[in-house]
Design a protein around this motif. Structure first.
Motif, PDB file in Angstrom:
ATOM      1  N   VAL A 161       0.831  -1.208   0.000  1.00 15.13           N
ATOM      2  CA  VAL A 161       0.000   0.000   0.000  1.00 15.13           C
ATOM      3  C   VAL A 161       0.863   1.254   0.000  1.00 15.13           C
ATOM      4  CG1 VAL A 161      -1.881   1.219   1.157  1.00 15.13           C
ATOM      5  CG2 VAL A 161      -1.728  -1.254   1.333  1.00 15.13           C
ATOM      6  N   ARG A 162       0.448   2.217  -0.795  1.00 11.89           N
ATOM      7  CA  ARG A 162       1.063   3.545  -0.790  1.00 11.89           C
ATOM      8  C   ARG A 162      -0.057   4.582  -0.747  1.00 11.89           C
ATOM      9  NH1 ARG A 162       4.719   4.509  -5.765  1.00 11.89           N
ATOM     10  NH2 ARG A 162       6.318   3.524  -4.482  1.00 11.89           N
ATOM     11  N   VAL A 163      -0.202   5.251   0.372  1.00 17.06           N
ATOM     12  CA  VAL A 163      -1.201   6.319   0.552  1.00 17.06           C
ATOM     13  C   VAL A 163      -2.579   5.874   0.046  1.00 17.06           C
ATOM     14  CG1 VAL A 163      -1.635   8.793   0.361  1.00 17.06           C
ATOM     15  CG2 VAL A 163       0.691   7.931   0.059  1.00 17.06           C
ATOM     16  N   ARG A 164      -3.091   4.817   0.641  1.00 15.65           N
ATOM     17  CA  ARG A 164      -4.421   4.285   0.344  1.00 15.65           C
ATOM     18  C   ARG A 164      -4.587   3.854  -1.111  1.00 15.65           C
ATOM     19  NH1 ARG A 164      -8.436   4.265   3.625  1.00 15.65           N
ATOM     20  NH2 ARG A 164      -9.997   4.550   1.971  1.00 15.65           N
ATOM     21  N   ARG A 165      -3.487   3.552  -1.748  1.00 14.40           N
ATOM     22  CA  ARG A 165      -3.511   2.968  -3.081  1.00 14.40           C
ATOM     23  C   ARG A 165      -2.767   1.636  -3.014  1.00 14.40           C
ATOM     24  NH1 ARG A 165      -5.341   6.619  -6.884  1.00 14.40           N
ATOM     25  NH2 ARG A 165      -4.485   5.402  -8.600  1.00 14.40           N
ATOM     26  N   ASP A 220       5.608   0.333 -10.453  1.00 18.29           N
ATOM     27  CA  ASP A 220       5.537   1.704 -10.939  1.00 18.29           C
ATOM     28  C   ASP A 220       4.357   2.419 -10.286  1.00 18.29           C
ATOM     29  OD1 ASP A 220       7.740   1.774 -12.506  1.00 18.29           O
ATOM     30  OD2 ASP A 220       6.698   1.477 -14.409  1.00 18.29           O
ATOM     31  N   PRO A 221       4.401   3.761 -10.204  1.00 22.27           N
ATOM     32  CA  PRO A 221       3.294   4.500  -9.566  1.00 22.27           C
ATOM     33  C   PRO A 221       1.926   4.195 -10.167  1.00 22.27           C
ATOM     34  CG  PRO A 221       5.182   5.938  -9.857  1.00 22.27           C
ATOM     35  CD  PRO A 221       5.527   4.653 -10.551  1.00 22.27           C
ATOM     36  N   ASP A 222       1.866   3.968 -11.500  1.00 24.13           N
ATOM     37  CA  ASP A 222       0.552   3.731 -12.115  1.00 24.13           C
ATOM     38  C   ASP A 222       0.038   2.311 -11.897  1.00 24.13           C
ATOM     39  OD1 ASP A 222       2.252   2.333 -13.755  1.00 24.13           O
ATOM     40  OD2 ASP A 222       1.693   3.362 -15.604  1.00 24.13           O
ATOM     41  N   GLU A 223       0.797   1.486 -11.151  1.00 23.98           N
ATOM     42  CA  GLU A 223       0.340   0.144 -10.811  1.00 23.98           C
ATOM     43  C   GLU A 223      -0.311   0.093  -9.432  1.00 23.98           C
ATOM     44  OE1 GLU A 223       3.204  -2.917 -13.125  1.00 23.98           O
ATOM     45  OE2 GLU A 223       4.238  -1.692 -11.611  1.00 23.98           O
ATOM     46  N   PHE A 224      -0.495   1.246  -8.812  1.00 20.22           N
ATOM     47  CA  PHE A 224      -1.210   1.344  -7.547  1.00 20.22           C
ATOM     48  C   PHE A 224      -2.617   1.874  -7.817  1.00 20.22           C
ATOM     49  CE2 PHE A 224       3.154   1.268  -6.309  1.00 20.22           C
ATOM     50  CZ  PHE A 224       3.192   0.683  -5.050  1.00 20.22           C
ATOM     51  N   TYR A 225      -3.620   1.241  -7.193  1.00 18.32           N
ATOM     52  CA  TYR A 225      -5.016   1.586  -7.476  1.00 18.32           C
ATOM     53  C   TYR A 225      -5.718   1.979  -6.183  1.00 18.32           C
ATOM     54  CZ  TYR A 225      -3.566  -1.001 -11.584  1.00 18.32           C
ATOM     55  OH  TYR A 225      -2.860  -1.443 -12.672  1.00 18.32           O
ATOM     56  N   SER A 226      -6.625   2.946  -6.289  1.00 16.16           N
ATOM     57  CA  SER A 226      -7.346   3.410  -5.101  1.00 16.16           C
ATOM     58  C   SER A 226      -8.206   2.287  -4.543  1.00 16.16           C
ATOM     59  CB  SER A 226      -8.223   4.616  -5.454  1.00 16.16           C
ATOM     60  OG  SER A 226      -9.264   4.216  -6.322  1.00 16.16           O
ATOM     61  N   ILE A 227      -8.385   2.295  -3.246  1.00 25.05           N
ATOM     62  CA  ILE A 227      -9.206   1.272  -2.594  1.00 25.05           C
ATOM     63  C   ILE A 227     -10.617   1.288  -3.167  1.00 25.05           C
ATOM     64  CG2 ILE A 227     -10.158   0.508  -0.386  1.00 25.05           C
ATOM     65  CD1 ILE A 227      -7.737   1.746   0.971  1.00 25.05           C
ATOM     66  N   GLU A 228     -11.115   2.469  -3.500  1.00 29.38           N
ATOM     67  CA  GLU A 228     -12.478   2.587  -4.019  1.00 29.38           C
ATOM     68  C   GLU A 228     -12.636   1.894  -5.374  1.00 29.38           C
ATOM     69  OE1 GLU A 228     -11.633   5.333  -0.945  1.00 29.38           O
ATOM     70  OE2 GLU A 228     -10.643   5.151  -2.915  1.00 29.38           O
ATOM     71  N   SER A 229     -11.529   1.739  -6.109  1.00 27.13           N
ATOM     72  CA  SER A 229     -11.613   1.128  -7.443  1.00 27.13           C
ATOM     73  C   SER A 229     -11.433  -0.387  -7.405  1.00 27.13           C
ATOM     74  CB  SER A 229     -10.558   1.735  -8.373  1.00 27.13           C
ATOM     75  OG  SER A 229      -9.249   1.335  -7.986  1.00 27.13           O
ATOM     76  N   ILE A 230     -11.219  -0.949  -6.215  1.00 25.77           N
ATOM     77  CA  ILE A 230     -11.008  -2.393  -6.099  1.00 25.77           C
ATOM     78  C   ILE A 230     -12.333  -3.071  -5.743  1.00 25.77           C
ATOM     79  CG2 ILE A 230      -9.825  -4.208  -4.807  1.00 25.77           C
ATOM     80  CD1 ILE A 230      -7.467  -2.233  -4.513  1.00 25.77           C
TER      81      ILE A 230
END
Length: 341
Positions: free
Chosen positions: A226-230, A265-275
């Protein structure tokens, strides 16, 4: 016996076998002359080609990893033969330095593989120095689909030191909301599951753990990355022997999961809301679909070359994984969700 000191010397020793040479040429998508130049050190492959070679030589991953680490100055002479705090309660500073150097020096997509391997191998040695029984897996979120939501996780890398083996050790697998890892990723918090001795195998929370002996207790811990809720994925630890619930072990698992932030990579982290994970069938039902992964990758690369729009192996694999996921979701999704917006 001479031991290769550079990665291309290692490649040269393998290239002496004509059959192996033809296999590597096909895997890397290069000519015999290019492979020969790599083996002599006259030319260096681009990161994508080097990544393809790694994929083609799974039995040599350990040797290649050490040589690539040396090539990119990830190892110093002082610590090459040293053990890195295998029984300490903290990760050695020299290992932090090694992983940071890999993240800074090694280009993508090789960086993901190198950082993930460094972390899994060291975590396995650190948490289970006596090889009592530990399996570590990195699961990554599949890119969003179906309404822009993350629907599944997939196996990225595994390291198994246990005396018993996973049935899916050398196979890929999708994970969904039914799994321990899926639950941890969905809430972005560590989740712990413990099965008492002689418990029915139906209680096991994650695909792939079926071969456990009936008289063994099981502890499984899923630490989301997890990175900042992503969230990018999950580090899953499973053991039938080790006291993973001890505070020291839990703390180390979290630290190794944090180091894995550098493998994405940064774009491989997704918001919790999108999971929004689907409930998926067990591994046995996934196997027929997953067995086609390598064939799909080869076919995509061949077709792209014919159309003069070549794909590298990482791009072809990403497309193949997306195809497999979509076909799997079609089997389990409600009828009104079968069509992607």
């Amino acid at each position: 016996m001479y031991e290769p000191q550079r990665w291309y010397e290692f490649l040269s020793s393998i290239e002496d076998d004509p059959q192996e040479q033809m296999r590597l040429i096909e895997a890397a998508g290069v000519s015999p002359i290019t492979l020969s130049r790599w083996a002599t050190g006259d030319e260096s492959p681009c990161p994508y080609a080097l990544y393809r070679l790694f994929c083609a030589l799974p039995e040599h991953h350990q040797g290649l990893l050490e040589l690539v680490a040396r090539e990119f100055a990830l190892l110093s002479r002082r610590d090459q033969g040293a053990t890195l705090c295998s029984e300490a309660q903290e990760i050695a500073p020299v290992f932090y330095d090694r992983v940071l150097n890999a993240a800074l020096r090694v280009p993508m997509p090789l960086r993901t593989w190198v950082v993930s391997n460094l972390v899994l191998q060291q975590a396995s040695i650190h948490l289970d120095p006596r090889r009592q029984g530990l399996s570590l897996l990195i699961l990554r979120c599949m890119p969003p689909s179906r309404g822009g939501r993350v629907r599944t996780l997939r196996t990225s890398l595994a390291n198994d030191s246990r005396r018993w083996q996973l049935s899916s050790q050398n196979e890929a697998c999708f994970y969904g909301s039914e799994s321990l890892a899926g639950h941890a990723v969905s809430i972005a918090r560590t989740v712990i599951f413990q099965v008492p001795a002689q418990a029915p195998l139906t209680l096991l929370p994650t695909p792939g753990w079926e071969p456990l002996a009936q008289d063994e207790a099981l502890t499984a811990i899923a630490c989301p990355i997890v990175r900042v809720r992503r969230v990018a994925g999950c580090l899953l630890a499973v053991s039938s022997q080790l006291p993973l619930l001890a505070q020291e072990q839990l703390s180390l698992l979290h630290k190794y999961a944090n180091l894995l932030l550098l493998a994405f990579d940064p774009d491989e982290f997704y918001s919790i809301e999108s999971i929004d994970l689907y409930s998926l069938p067990p591994l046995e039902r996934q196997k027929p679909l997953l067995a086609s992964l390598r064939r799909r990758v080869a076919r995509m690369m061949s077709e792209a070359t014919r159309q003069h729009q070549p794909l590298d192996v990482s791009q072809a694999e990403a497309l193949a994984w997306r195809q497999l996921e979509e076909e799997l979701l079609t089997l389990v999704a409600p009828s009104d969700e079968n069509q992607e917006p």
